[in-house]
Design an enzyme around this catalytic site. Sequence first.
Site, PDB file in Angstrom:
ATOM      1  CG  HIS A  14      -1.879   1.130   1.271  1.00 32.79           C
ATOM      2  ND1 HIS A  14      -3.227   0.938   1.463  1.00 32.79           N
ATOM      3  CD2 HIS A  14      -1.731   2.469   1.124  1.00 32.79           C
ATOM      4  CE1 HIS A  14      -3.850   2.105   1.438  1.00 32.79           C
ATOM      5  NE2 HIS A  14      -2.948   3.058   1.240  1.00 32.79           N
ATOM      6  CG  HIS A  16      -0.800   7.116  -1.019  1.00 35.10           C
ATOM      7  ND1 HIS A  16      -2.017   7.294  -1.628  1.00 35.10           N
ATOM      8  CD2 HIS A  16      -1.053   6.396   0.111  1.00 35.10           C
ATOM      9  CE1 HIS A  16      -2.971   6.733  -0.899  1.00 35.10           C
ATOM     10  NE2 HIS A  16      -2.414   6.170   0.161  1.00 35.10           N
ATOM     11  CG  LEU A  17       5.061   5.570  -5.494  1.00 36.79           C
ATOM     12  CD1 LEU A  17       5.361   4.623  -6.659  1.00 36.79           C
ATOM     13  CD2 LEU A  17       6.344   5.905  -4.740  1.00 36.79           C
ATOM     14  NE  ARG A  18       0.773  12.134  -2.210  1.00 39.68           N
ATOM     15  CZ  ARG A  18      -0.239  11.650  -1.510  1.00 39.68           C
ATOM     16  NH1 ARG A  18      -1.198  10.944  -2.086  1.00 39.68           N
ATOM     17  NH2 ARG A  18      -0.318  11.862  -0.217  1.00 39.68           N
ATOM     18  CG  ASN A  42      -4.909   8.723  -3.377  1.00 33.40           C
ATOM     19  OD1 ASN A  42      -3.880   8.116  -3.676  1.00 33.40           O
ATOM     20  ND2 ASN A  42      -5.060   9.312  -2.217  1.00 33.40           N
ATOM     21  CE  LYS A 100      -7.937   2.343  -0.745  1.00 35.44           C
ATOM     22  NZ  LYS A 100      -6.753   3.068  -0.308  1.00 35.44           N
ATOM     23  CG  HIS A 137      -9.946   4.802   3.286  1.00 31.93           C
ATOM     24  ND1 HIS A 137      -8.742   5.452   3.434  1.00 31.93           N
ATOM     25  CD2 HIS A 137     -10.735   5.252   4.290  1.00 31.93           C
ATOM     26  CE1 HIS A 137      -8.806   6.272   4.480  1.00 31.93           C
ATOM     27  NE2 HIS A 137     -10.014   6.178   5.011  1.00 31.93           N
ATOM     28  CG  HIS A 175      -5.023   2.374   5.811  1.00 27.64           C
ATOM     29  ND1 HIS A 175      -6.380   2.344   5.989  1.00 27.64           N
ATOM     30  CD2 HIS A 175      -4.822   3.056   4.656  1.00 27.64           C
ATOM     31  CE1 HIS A 175      -6.974   2.983   5.006  1.00 27.64           C
ATOM     32  NE2 HIS A 175      -6.050   3.421   4.171  1.00 27.64           N
ATOM     33  CG  LEU A 220      -7.874  10.844   7.578  1.00 19.24           C
ATOM     34  CD1 LEU A 220      -8.610  11.664   6.536  1.00 19.24           C
ATOM     35  CD2 LEU A 220      -8.739  10.691   8.839  1.00 19.24           C
ATOM     36  CG  ASP A 248      -1.607   4.803   3.989  1.00 19.47           C
ATOM     37  OD1 ASP A 248      -1.689   5.148   2.791  1.00 19.47           O
ATOM     38  OD2 ASP A 248      -2.395   5.202   4.853  1.00 19.47           O
ATOM     39  CG  HIS A 252       0.252  15.313   2.126  1.00 19.88           C
ATOM     40  ND1 HIS A 252      -0.716  15.621   1.202  1.00 19.88           N
ATOM     41  CD2 HIS A 252      -0.137  14.156   2.700  1.00 19.88           C
ATOM     42  CE1 HIS A 252      -1.660  14.689   1.220  1.00 19.88           C
ATOM     43  NE2 HIS A 252      -1.324  13.772   2.117  1.00 19.88           N
ATOM     44  CB  ALA A 264      -5.146  12.986   6.096  1.00 17.48           C
TER      45      ALA A 264
HETATM   46  O1  DOR Z   1      -3.666   9.673   5.557  1.00 14.84           O
HETATM   47  C1  DOR Z   1      -3.940   9.321   4.423  1.00 14.84           C
HETATM   48  N1  DOR Z   1      -3.319   9.853   3.359  1.00 14.84           N
HETATM   49  N2  DOR Z   1      -4.876   8.394   4.256  1.00 14.84           N
HETATM   50  C2  DOR Z   1      -5.324   8.073   3.032  1.00 14.84           C
HETATM   51  O2  DOR Z   1      -6.197   7.243   2.957  1.00 14.84           O
HETATM   52  C3  DOR Z   1      -4.811   8.757   1.836  1.00 14.84           C
HETATM   53  C4  DOR Z   1      -3.475   9.298   2.060  1.00 14.84           C
HETATM   54  C5  DOR Z   1      -3.020  10.288   1.010  1.00 14.84           C
HETATM   55  O3  DOR Z   1      -3.229  10.038  -0.170  1.00 14.84           O
HETATM   56  O4  DOR Z   1      -2.428  11.317   1.386  1.00 14.84           O
HETATM   57 ZN    ZN Z   2      -3.343   5.036   1.587  1.00 15.87          ZN
END
Ligand code: DOR
Ligand code: ZN
Length: 347
Positions: A14, A16-18, A42, A100, A137, A175, A220, A248, A252, A264
Site C-alpha cells: 500500500h 502513495h507515490l504521487r 488517488n 481501490k 479504505h 491500514h 487517515l 501507506d 505531502h 492527512a
Molecule cells: O492519511 C492518508 N493519506 N490516508 C489516506 O487514505 C490517503 C493518504 C493520502 O493520499 O495522502
Molecule cells: Zn493510503
Amino acid sequence: MNNEISIIRPDDWHLHLRDGDMLAAVLPSSAKIYGRAIVMPNLVPPVTTARLAEDYRRRIISFRPEGSHFDPLMTCYLTDTTSADDIHTAYAVKAFHAVKLFPAGATTNSANGVTDIKKVYPVLEAMQEIGMPLSVHGEVTDPEVDIFDREAVFIDRVLDPTRRDFPDLKIVFEHLTSKAGVDYVLAQDKNMVATITPHHLLLTRNDLFKGGMNPYMYCLPVAKTFEDRDAIRKAAVSGDERFFLGTDSAPHFSRAKEKAGAAAGIFNAPTSIGYVTQIFDELGALKKLEGFTSIYGARFYGFSPNGNTITLAKRETPVEMDWQIKVGGDTVKIFKPDTPLFWDLVD
Ligand code: DOR
Ligand code: ZN
C-alpha cells in the site's frame, strides 16, 4: 541478542507515490527497500482506467533509480461509474492488481470515490468472478459518527454486508487501526486480509496532541487508543498470513501539512522498514518479520517472494538523517515519531 538480520526483500502492499516532481523525489526511498509496491490511484485526476494506469506506471518506471528493479503494481480508482467490462479487460492484461474503494470524501483525493456501495455492485460481481482483489479504505464518512469509530462503524454498515453479498470477493482491509478491525479479520475464514502500517504500529491518538497539535502524526484513518495499537501489534507479529505490511507512505509538502486544514498522510518510506523491524525486535518477534514484510502479501497477490535479500542492523545510537527531502523549492518531512530509530538498512 540479534543485531543484524537478513530477510527476503520486502514488498509494500500500500503506497502513495504521487506524480511529477514529488514522484521523482520520493520514489528512490521506496525503490531502495522494496521489490514491489501496490501503488494507490488517488492522483488528481484519479487513475480510473487501464490506459491511465499504464501511463502512470511508465512515469514511475522512468523515475526509477539506475539499476533498480522496483516493480510498481497498479490499481484502479473505483468510482460510481466504473464499468464491469473495463475491469474484466484490464485484469486480463494485468493492468490492475486491485481495485481501490475510497468512500467519497473519506480522505485525500477521494472526492471521486464511491457514494454508495450498492452503486458498484456490478463491478464487485465481476471482480468476484475473476478473482481481482478489492482494496478498501474502511471508514464511513457520516459526520455524525465519531472520527475514532469510523472504522468500526464501516465494518457494520458496509464491509460485513458486502462480504455477505460477495463471499468469494477477495478483500484487503487497508491500514488497520482498530481492535474492531483486527477482530473482524480474525473472524473471517476466507478472502479477507489486511495491511498494517509502520505508523499505526507506533502511534496512538496521544501522539497527535503531544507537545501541541502535530500534523505530522495525522493520517487517515487516525491513530487510535493503546488498546487498538496493541491489537494491531499482536496481529502483525502473530505470523498469521492475513496480516502483512503496507506502509501507506503518503507524502505531502510541508506547506500542506503546516496549516489549518492540514493534509492527512504520513511520509514514512525512508524509515518504514527500520521502524517495523524495531517493533518486531521489541516484541521478541524478529523470526516473524520476514513473513509479514516479504511473504504473506506476495502470496495473497499471486507472486513469488522476491529473489534477493536485504540486511538490517541495530545501531548503538539512534539513526541520524536529515528527516526531510527536497522537492523543488519545497520540502517533505520524513516520519519521525517520539521513538528514536535504531534499526537501519545496511547498504
Ligand atoms: O492519511 C492518508 N493519506 N490516508 C489516506 O487514505 C490517503 C493518504 C493520502 O493520499 O495522502
Ligand atoms: Zn493510503
